[in-house]
Design a protein around this motif. Structure first.
Motif, PDB file in Angstrom:
ATOM      1  N   ARG A 392       0.848  -1.182   0.000  1.00  0.00           N
ATOM      2  CA  ARG A 392       0.000   0.000   0.000  1.00  0.00           C
ATOM      3  C   ARG A 392       0.889   1.239   0.000  1.00  0.00           C
ATOM      4  O   ARG A 392       1.893   1.302   0.718  1.00  0.00           O
ATOM      5  CB  ARG A 392      -0.925  -0.005   1.217  1.00  0.00           C
ATOM      6  N   LEU A 393       0.522   2.234  -0.806  1.00  0.00           N
ATOM      7  CA  LEU A 393       1.271   3.473  -0.908  1.00  0.00           C
ATOM      8  C   LEU A 393       0.307   4.648  -0.736  1.00  0.00           C
ATOM      9  O   LEU A 393      -0.687   4.755  -1.453  1.00  0.00           O
ATOM     10  CB  LEU A 393       1.975   3.570  -2.264  1.00  0.00           C
ATOM     11  N   TYR A 394       0.608   5.501   0.241  1.00  0.00           N
ATOM     12  CA  TYR A 394      -0.205   6.690   0.508  1.00  0.00           C
ATOM     13  C   TYR A 394       0.543   7.935   0.012  1.00  0.00           C
ATOM     14  O   TYR A 394       1.785   7.963  -0.034  1.00  0.00           O
ATOM     15  CB  TYR A 394      -0.467   6.835   2.006  1.00  0.00           C
ATOM     16  N   ALA A 395      -0.217   8.975  -0.321  1.00  0.00           N
ATOM     17  CA  ALA A 395       0.375  10.244  -0.760  1.00  0.00           C
ATOM     18  C   ALA A 395      -0.489  11.407  -0.297  1.00  0.00           C
ATOM     19  O   ALA A 395      -1.717  11.375  -0.443  1.00  0.00           O
ATOM     20  CB  ALA A 395       0.520  10.288  -2.282  1.00  0.00           C
ATOM     21  N   MET A 396       0.144  12.404   0.271  1.00  0.00           N
ATOM     22  CA  MET A 396      -0.519  13.668   0.602  1.00  0.00           C
ATOM     23  C   MET A 396      -0.048  14.698  -0.411  1.00  0.00           C
ATOM     24  O   MET A 396       1.149  14.912  -0.582  1.00  0.00           O
ATOM     25  CB  MET A 396      -0.176  14.115   2.020  1.00  0.00           C
ATOM     26  N   VAL A 397      -0.994  15.355  -1.085  1.00  0.00           N
ATOM     27  CA  VAL A 397      -0.655  16.192  -2.232  1.00  0.00           C
ATOM     28  C   VAL A 397      -1.182  17.609  -2.049  1.00  0.00           C
ATOM     29  O   VAL A 397      -2.372  17.816  -1.755  1.00  0.00           O
ATOM     30  CB  VAL A 397      -1.230  15.590  -3.537  1.00  0.00           C
ATOM     31  N   GLN A 398      -0.299  18.572  -2.254  1.00  0.00           N
ATOM     32  CA  GLN A 398      -0.675  19.983  -2.279  1.00  0.00           C
ATOM     33  C   GLN A 398      -0.936  20.394  -3.717  1.00  0.00           C
ATOM     34  O   GLN A 398      -0.268  19.935  -4.643  1.00  0.00           O
ATOM     35  CB  GLN A 398       0.437  20.840  -1.673  1.00  0.00           C
ATOM     36  N   VAL A 459       2.667   5.636   8.186  1.00  0.00           N
ATOM     37  CA  VAL A 459       1.862   4.427   8.313  1.00  0.00           C
ATOM     38  C   VAL A 459       2.343   3.653   9.528  1.00  0.00           C
ATOM     39  O   VAL A 459       3.550   3.479   9.732  1.00  0.00           O
ATOM     40  CB  VAL A 459       1.982   3.547   7.053  1.00  0.00           C
ATOM     41  N   ASP A 460       1.415   3.192  10.343  1.00  0.00           N
ATOM     42  CA  ASP A 460       1.746   2.359  11.495  1.00  0.00           C
ATOM     43  C   ASP A 460       2.461   1.097  10.987  1.00  0.00           C
ATOM     44  O   ASP A 460       1.912   0.360  10.160  1.00  0.00           O
ATOM     45  CB  ASP A 460       0.450   1.996  12.222  1.00  0.00           C
ATOM     46  N   PRO A 461       3.680   0.827  11.448  1.00  0.00           N
ATOM     47  CA  PRO A 461       4.392  -0.366  10.964  1.00  0.00           C
ATOM     48  C   PRO A 461       3.636  -1.666  11.222  1.00  0.00           C
ATOM     49  O   PRO A 461       3.854  -2.660  10.514  1.00  0.00           O
ATOM     50  CB  PRO A 461       5.708  -0.329  11.753  1.00  0.00           C
ATOM     51  N   ALA A 462       2.732  -1.647  12.214  1.00  0.00           N
ATOM     52  CA  ALA A 462       2.008  -2.866  12.564  1.00  0.00           C
ATOM     53  C   ALA A 462       0.628  -2.957  11.935  1.00  0.00           C
ATOM     54  O   ALA A 462      -0.069  -3.955  12.104  1.00  0.00           O
ATOM     55  CB  ALA A 462       1.871  -2.964  14.092  1.00  0.00           C
ATOM     56  N   ASN A 463       0.209  -1.898  11.196  1.00  0.00           N
ATOM     57  CA  ASN A 463      -1.153  -1.880  10.671  1.00  0.00           C
ATOM     58  C   ASN A 463      -1.204  -0.960   9.454  1.00  0.00           C
ATOM     59  O   ASN A 463      -1.163   0.260   9.593  1.00  0.00           O
ATOM     60  CB  ASN A 463      -2.138  -1.413  11.745  1.00  0.00           C
ATOM     61  N   ALA A 464      -1.323  -1.540   8.267  1.00  0.00           N
ATOM     62  CA  ALA A 464      -1.301  -0.760   7.031  1.00  0.00           C
ATOM     63  C   ALA A 464      -2.505   0.147   6.876  1.00  0.00           C
ATOM     64  O   ALA A 464      -2.503   1.053   6.038  1.00  0.00           O
ATOM     65  CB  ALA A 464      -1.207  -1.693   5.829  1.00  0.00           C
ATOM     66  N   ASP A 465      -3.577  -0.067   7.649  1.00  0.00           N
ATOM     67  CA  ASP A 465      -4.762   0.782   7.603  1.00  0.00           C
ATOM     68  C   ASP A 465      -4.671   1.979   8.546  1.00  0.00           C
ATOM     69  O   ASP A 465      -5.532   2.859   8.520  1.00  0.00           O
ATOM     70  CB  ASP A 465      -6.014  -0.025   7.974  1.00  0.00           C
ATOM     71  N   HIS A 466      -3.642   1.978   9.392  1.00  0.00           N
ATOM     72  CA  HIS A 466      -3.511   2.998  10.435  1.00  0.00           C
ATOM     73  C   HIS A 466      -2.506   4.047   9.973  1.00  0.00           C
ATOM     74  O   HIS A 466      -1.323   3.751   9.788  1.00  0.00           O
ATOM     75  CB  HIS A 466      -3.040   2.335  11.730  1.00  0.00           C
ATOM     76  N   VAL A 467      -2.975   5.284   9.775  1.00  0.00           N
ATOM     77  CA  VAL A 467      -2.148   6.334   9.185  1.00  0.00           C
ATOM     78  C   VAL A 467      -2.306   7.625   9.983  1.00  0.00           C
ATOM     79  O   VAL A 467      -3.414   7.968  10.417  1.00  0.00           O
ATOM     80  CB  VAL A 467      -2.555   6.585   7.710  1.00  0.00           C
ATOM     81  N   TRP A 468      -1.183   8.320  10.163  1.00  0.00           N
ATOM     82  CA  TRP A 468      -1.204   9.677  10.731  1.00  0.00           C
ATOM     83  C   TRP A 468      -0.827  10.662   9.630  1.00  0.00           C
ATOM     84  O   TRP A 468       0.131  10.434   8.877  1.00  0.00           O
ATOM     85  CB  TRP A 468      -0.204   9.810  11.870  1.00  0.00           C
ATOM     86  N   ALA A 469      -1.564  11.751   9.534  1.00  0.00           N
ATOM     87  CA  ALA A 469      -1.318  12.786   8.524  1.00  0.00           C
ATOM     88  C   ALA A 469      -1.166  14.130   9.221  1.00  0.00           C
ATOM     89  O   ALA A 469      -2.059  14.558   9.964  1.00  0.00           O
ATOM     90  CB  ALA A 469      -2.470  12.838   7.519  1.00  0.00           C
ATOM     91  N   GLY A 470      -0.063  14.791   8.975  1.00  0.00           N
ATOM     92  CA  GLY A 470       0.188  16.094   9.583  1.00  0.00           C
ATOM     93  C   GLY A 470       0.054  17.222   8.586  1.00  0.00           C
ATOM     94  O   GLY A 470       0.706  17.214   7.533  1.00  0.00           O
ATOM     95  N   LEU A 471      -0.790  18.174   8.888  1.00  0.00           N
ATOM     96  CA  LEU A 471      -0.902  19.426   8.144  1.00  0.00           C
ATOM     97  C   LEU A 471      -0.732  20.548   9.170  1.00  0.00           C
ATOM     98  O   LEU A 471       0.258  20.554   9.890  1.00  0.00           O
ATOM     99  CB  LEU A 471      -2.245  19.493   7.418  1.00  0.00           C
ATOM    100  N   GLU A 476      -5.776  11.302  12.096  1.00  0.00           N
ATOM    101  CA  GLU A 476      -5.508   9.871  12.213  1.00  0.00           C
ATOM    102  C   GLU A 476      -6.674   9.076  11.646  1.00  0.00           C
ATOM    103  O   GLU A 476      -7.845   9.429  11.861  1.00  0.00           O
ATOM    104  CB  GLU A 476      -5.306   9.491  13.683  1.00  0.00           C
ATOM    105  N   THR A 477      -6.349   8.019  10.903  1.00  0.00           N
ATOM    106  CA  THR A 477      -7.361   7.056  10.467  1.00  0.00           C
ATOM    107  C   THR A 477      -6.873   5.659  10.830  1.00  0.00           C
ATOM    108  O   THR A 477      -5.677   5.374  10.740  1.00  0.00           O
ATOM    109  CB  THR A 477      -7.621   7.130   8.950  1.00  0.00           C
ATOM    110  N   LYS A 478      -7.795   4.817  11.235  1.00  0.00           N
ATOM    111  CA  LYS A 478      -7.462   3.427  11.548  1.00  0.00           C
ATOM    112  C   LYS A 478      -8.121   2.462  10.569  1.00  0.00           C
ATOM    113  O   LYS A 478      -8.000   1.245  10.729  1.00  0.00           O
ATOM    114  CB  LYS A 478      -7.871   3.095  12.979  1.00  0.00           C
ATOM    115  N   ASP A 479      -8.791   3.024   9.555  1.00  0.00           N
ATOM    116  CA  ASP A 479      -9.457   2.170   8.571  1.00  0.00           C
ATOM    117  C   ASP A 479      -9.155   2.628   7.143  1.00  0.00           C
ATOM    118  O   ASP A 479     -10.039   2.653   6.286  1.00  0.00           O
ATOM    119  CB  ASP A 479     -10.963   2.128   8.828  1.00  0.00           C
ATOM    120  N   ALA A 480      -7.907   3.015   6.920  1.00  0.00           N
ATOM    121  CA  ALA A 480      -7.424   3.397   5.585  1.00  0.00           C
ATOM    122  C   ALA A 480      -8.179   4.564   4.981  1.00  0.00           C
ATOM    123  O   ALA A 480      -8.305   4.673   3.762  1.00  0.00           O
ATOM    124  CB  ALA A 480      -7.458   2.200   4.646  1.00  0.00           C
TER     125      ALA A 480
END
Length: 894
Positions: A392-398, A459-471, A476-480
């Motif tokens: 899984r690959l996430y991206a935050m885009v401006q 991405v949480d190393p233990a959970n690919a659905d768990h992500v923190w995003a800083g702006l 935080e999301t725990k369900d992708a």
């Protein structure tokens, strides 16, 4: 609706209309201070008067054209901090390295510096809840901007300050120790632990394009981070990455990659020896010549690069900025990069190589679509995050086309195949994040308004659905991405739980705004996540708790013990404590208000348990009555000056009628973001201020409104004061305008001789920023000027030059270079001492010239190698230095 000064009306109108951010070196704009001003007044009206400002445009009388013009006037903001170090040229690679080498061989005076601000800084201090304070907003204990974080599973956490070097905690946060103070640059770009051998890699050169950042001296590798300290010999490679900014370092197998403002570079991960290898840059014609230590050319100069101030060299500043690099966990030769300028350019987009070892030609631009955005100029500043397994690959885009709106966030996306080619699905946008418990208001300052400046993704190393995003906030999301929570909101002022009364305030800690770095580690063996932002470091459990609004209830500041000394001061002010014990020391800070510390002793210790924040927002320049340090003049920004007679101590002013500070804003048409002010050195009841006009005030401590401000001289249309000094009424004011590379001009005005007039500066006087001025108390015709120049974090080229201190003995008709043996380093503050000696604050340290001497010495020992913005001599004879990254320090004068 609150009655606001004309200048405040302009500031708020500018915030509502959104500052115009121009591409190129003339457009390095930071907009958050203006928008924070709007928000600040908005919450006051909402909570105190029950009236909600629909938008700051209303304050300007509902005139869109007026608001837009005001917005254009406000575009400079933090770029002005950088202009002083670049205009009229740009910085030569190696300039800081050369200055540091000169510094290392200079003699030193006796004496030891003491860290005055090595105490907790409580931004919610209940003593200082005056009308112009942000206290009670929920930031708690703060520090300066943290641009890099790294953590392991054994309770070690490492933090890189914006200009504060590297700090280590061995207990999961707190009891911080600096471990990089011997390096030539403390500007933090990134900080990472190598997964293979546990070495700590420190990339210098902060890559944030907000203006108050500095180029670095390369990348350093510490083999034993749990116990060791960095030294210059730990530098990886040679001078290839000197005078660059480095936003990310990333690993792929046995290779480490660096995302710089000069493209992608890579190096063997297990050793510091050997040159960095050039990987890729999209615009080779804008690359400078880069050589290794032996002079071997690694990258030839491009056809659009120039060793002068032509548009080619100027544009090179942003033509090859690499925002992020990500290495495929399944294939270390598969590397992707986000490359692009925040305001948009044809080269912007996602790039990929399937075998980086094949050289630059192996890279290609991907053809992808992100919702309605194609991979072109409208893909701006981007951060990637792979899941641990790479599926899984996430991206935050401006989104550059939205940079003038209330949010420039395109969104957060996921490729569920882990492929950068997609398909990409949007899992968050501004509205979704706003509805997740955000404290931001979409009407002028929405979620992602600073997506070009503050970003992280983890991405949480233990959970690919768990992500923190800083702006601006942490989400935080725990369900992708199906659901989000604003676990660290901007502040608490908008929430029903908030009250200015501590006994009625039920909000949890909000944390500070403007997020830059993140790391997952442990504290006491428990998995935790660390957030680094403009106000320091905050921590919470990986699987933490939230309240009904989606805000974390278990957020903790890692600055509470006062050992994280990364505060970024613009100014210092010192006067006797009215209690009769010690000094009152105050200072304006980047995005952290004004700090106030009582009863400071000559050895740097104090009788105050902690500093409090007596003014909110950005703290600018300031001044304190030497006879009573609680008589203070403090600036928000743009010459918005306030006076207080009790250090603005107030348990909770709910209107201007109960405030213990008063606005003296003169409504100047063209002040700089940090506009200069000073007291008369012989009569501290009088003060001088500089904008487009020179202003003075008599009996300033009795003032209650702007009527005390008297216009003395017009510096000229388009001109703005950069420094002021006055003794016995004899005054000197320096100015610039235009203040950037496009037509840069500078000058000095004075009333020496009896009447105000512009000086004629001949060709021997540097065509650079005059950043500091001082007047001889015995002779108004005798003055000194401190000359800034050369560095700005992501621009390169010439502009470095000798000549940093000049002297006049005839009222400015003639000036003599008295720099002597000083290194070629930007100078910001000069003071003449009562014994006739001089002290000089520069980007590397403080220097001293003894009475009658012609050569300079480094002043004392123990001061970190960092930017000294302001010097003040206290009534007790100590010298105080305000640094922009390592707090406030003092030393007994020689």
């Amino acid at each position: 609706m609150t009655s606001l000064s004309p200048r405040t009306r302009r500031v708020l109108a500018a915030a509502a209309a959104a500052a115009v951010v121009a591409a190129g070196t003339a457009g390095y704009a930071g907009r958050h201070e203006l928008n924070e001003a709007w928000l600040k007044y908005q919450w006051r009206d909402r909570h105190y008067n029950g009236a909600v400002m629909e938008k700051a445009l209303m304050i300007a009388g509902g005139n869109p054209a007026e608001a837009q013009n005001e917005s254009k006037e406000a575009v400079t903001i933090e770029e002005q901090f950088a202009q002083a170090r670049t205009a009229p040229g740009i910085v030569a690679p190696g300039a800081y390295g050369n200055a540091f080498a000169q510094l290392s061989s200079m003699p030193r005076t006796s004496g030891t510096w003491h860290e005055v601000t090595k105490v907790p800084y409580n931004e919610d201090d209940t003593r200082y809840r005056d009308w112009y304070s942000n206290s009670s907003g929920g930031a708690g204990y703060g520090a300066g901007r943290i641009t890099g974080l790294a953590a392991d599973s054994a309770n070690h956490v490492y933090a890189a300050g914006a200009d504060g070097g590297v700090w280590r905690s061995s207990q999961g946060g707190g009891k911080w120790t600096p471990i990089a103070d011997s390096l030539p640059s403390l500007s933090g770009g990134d900080l990472q632990l190598s997964g293979s051998d546990g070495a700590l890699w420190f990339a210098t050169g902060e890559a944030n394009t907000g203006g108050t950042s500095y180029v670095g001296s390369g990348v350093y590798r510490l083999a034993n981070p749990a116990t060791g300290t960095f030294s210059p010999s730990d530098r990886v490679g040679g001078k290839e990455l000197e005078s660059t900014t480095i936003g990310r370092v990333r690993w792929g197998g046995s290779t480490v990659f660096a995302a710089t403002n000069r493209g992608i570079w890579y190096h063997a991960a297990g050793t510091p020896s050997g040159d960095w290898s050039f990987g890729f840059a999209p615009n080779m014609s804008y690359m400078p010549q880069i050589t290794d230590d032996a002079g071997k050319v690694l990258v030839p100069a491009g056809s659009n690069w120039s060793d002068n101030t032509s548009s080619g060299a100027t544009n090179a500043a942003y033509k090859n900025i690499v925002n992020d690099i990500a290495v495929d966990p399944k294939n270390p030769k598969h590397v992707i990069a986000a490359i692009g300028w925040r305001s948009g350019d044809t080269y912007n987009g996602f790039y990929e190589t399937n075998d980086f070892t094949q050289g630059p030609s192996s890279w290609h631009k991907l053809s992808v679509t992100l919702g309605g955005i194609t991979n072109t100029s409208d893909v701006g500043y981007t951060t990637f995050a792979f899941s641990k397994t790479g599926d899984r690959l996430y991206a935050m885009v401006q989104q550059p086309s939205k940079i003038n709106s209330s949010s420039s966030l395109a969104g957060i996306y996921v490729s569920k195949t882990g492929s950068p080619s997609g398909p990409w699905n949007q899992i968050a946008n501004e509205q979704q994040l706003h509805n997740s418990g955000s404290a931001l208001d979409r009407k002028g300052y929405g979620v992602g308004v600073q997506a070009w400046y503050n970003q992280f993704l983890q991405v949480d190393p233990a959970n690919a659905d768990h992500v923190w995003a800083g702006l601006e906030e942490v989400f935080e999301t725990k369900d992708a991405g199906s659901h989000w929570n604003a676990v660290s909101p901007y502040w608490n002022f908008y929430f029903p739980c908030w009250s200015i009364d501590p006994s009625q305030n039920t909000c949890p800690l909000a944390g500070h705004s403007d997020q830059h770095s993140v790391a997952v580690g442990t504290a006491g063996g428990t998995p935790v996540v660390f957030f680094g932002n403009d106000g320091g470091i905050y921590r919470r459990p990986v699987n933490g708790k939230v309240n009904a609004n989606g805000n974390a209830t278990d957020l903790v500041s890692m600055s509470a013990d006062g050992t994280l000394g990364s505060l970024q001061y613009y100014s210092s002010s010192v006067g006797k404590d009215p209690s009769g014990t010690g000094m009152v020391v105050s200072g304006g800070l980047q995005d952290n208000g004004v700090s106030n510390l009582r009863k400071v002793a000559p050895d740097g210790t104090n009788g105050d348990t902690e500093m409090g924040s007596n003014f909110g927002g950005d703290g600018g320049d300031g001044a304190a009555d030497p006879r009573n340090g609680c008589n203070q003049l403090q600036e928000y920004v743009y010459l918005s000056v306030y006076v207080t007679n009790n250090c603005a101590q107030n348990p909770g002013a709910t209107s201007t009628a109960t405030a213990t500070s008063w606005s003296l804003d003169p409504g100047d048409p063209n002040p700089r973001f940090i506009a200069p002010m000073s007291l008369d050195g012989a009569n501290p009841d009088n003060a001088i201020f500089g904008g487009e006009y020179v202003w003075t005030a008599s009996n300033v401590w009795k003032a209650r409104d702007s009527s005390v401000m008297k216009k003395q001289f017009d510096l000229g249309a388009g001109h703005s004061a950069t420094a002021v000094a006055m003794v016995n009424g004899a005054a000197y004011v320096s100015w610039c305008g235009p203040c950037n590379n496009a037509g840069f001009t500078r000058g000095i005005a004075t009333n020496a001789g009896g009447t105000w007039h512009q000086l004629t500066l001949d060709s021997s006087f540097p065509n650079r920023f005059v950043q500091g001025l001082a007047v001889d108390p015995a002779n108004g015709n005798h003055a000194y000027a401190a000359i800034n120049g050369f560095s700005r974090r992501f621009t390169e080229g010439p502009g470095a030059g000798v000549g940093h201190v000049y002297e006049t003995t005839d009222g400015g008709q003639h000036w003599t270079d008295i720099s002597g043996n000083l290194p070629d380093v930007p100078a910001s503050s000069v003071k003449r001492l009562s014994n006739g000696g001089l002290v000089l604050g520069t980007d590397l340290t403080t220097f001293y010239r003894a009475p009658g001497a012609t050569s300079w010495q480094v002043l004392g020992s123990g001061l970190p190698t960092t930017v000294v913005m302001d010097l003040e001599v206290a009534p007790d004879g100590d010298l105080y230095a305000a640094t922009h990254g390592r707090g406030m320090w003092s030393i007994p004068l020689p």
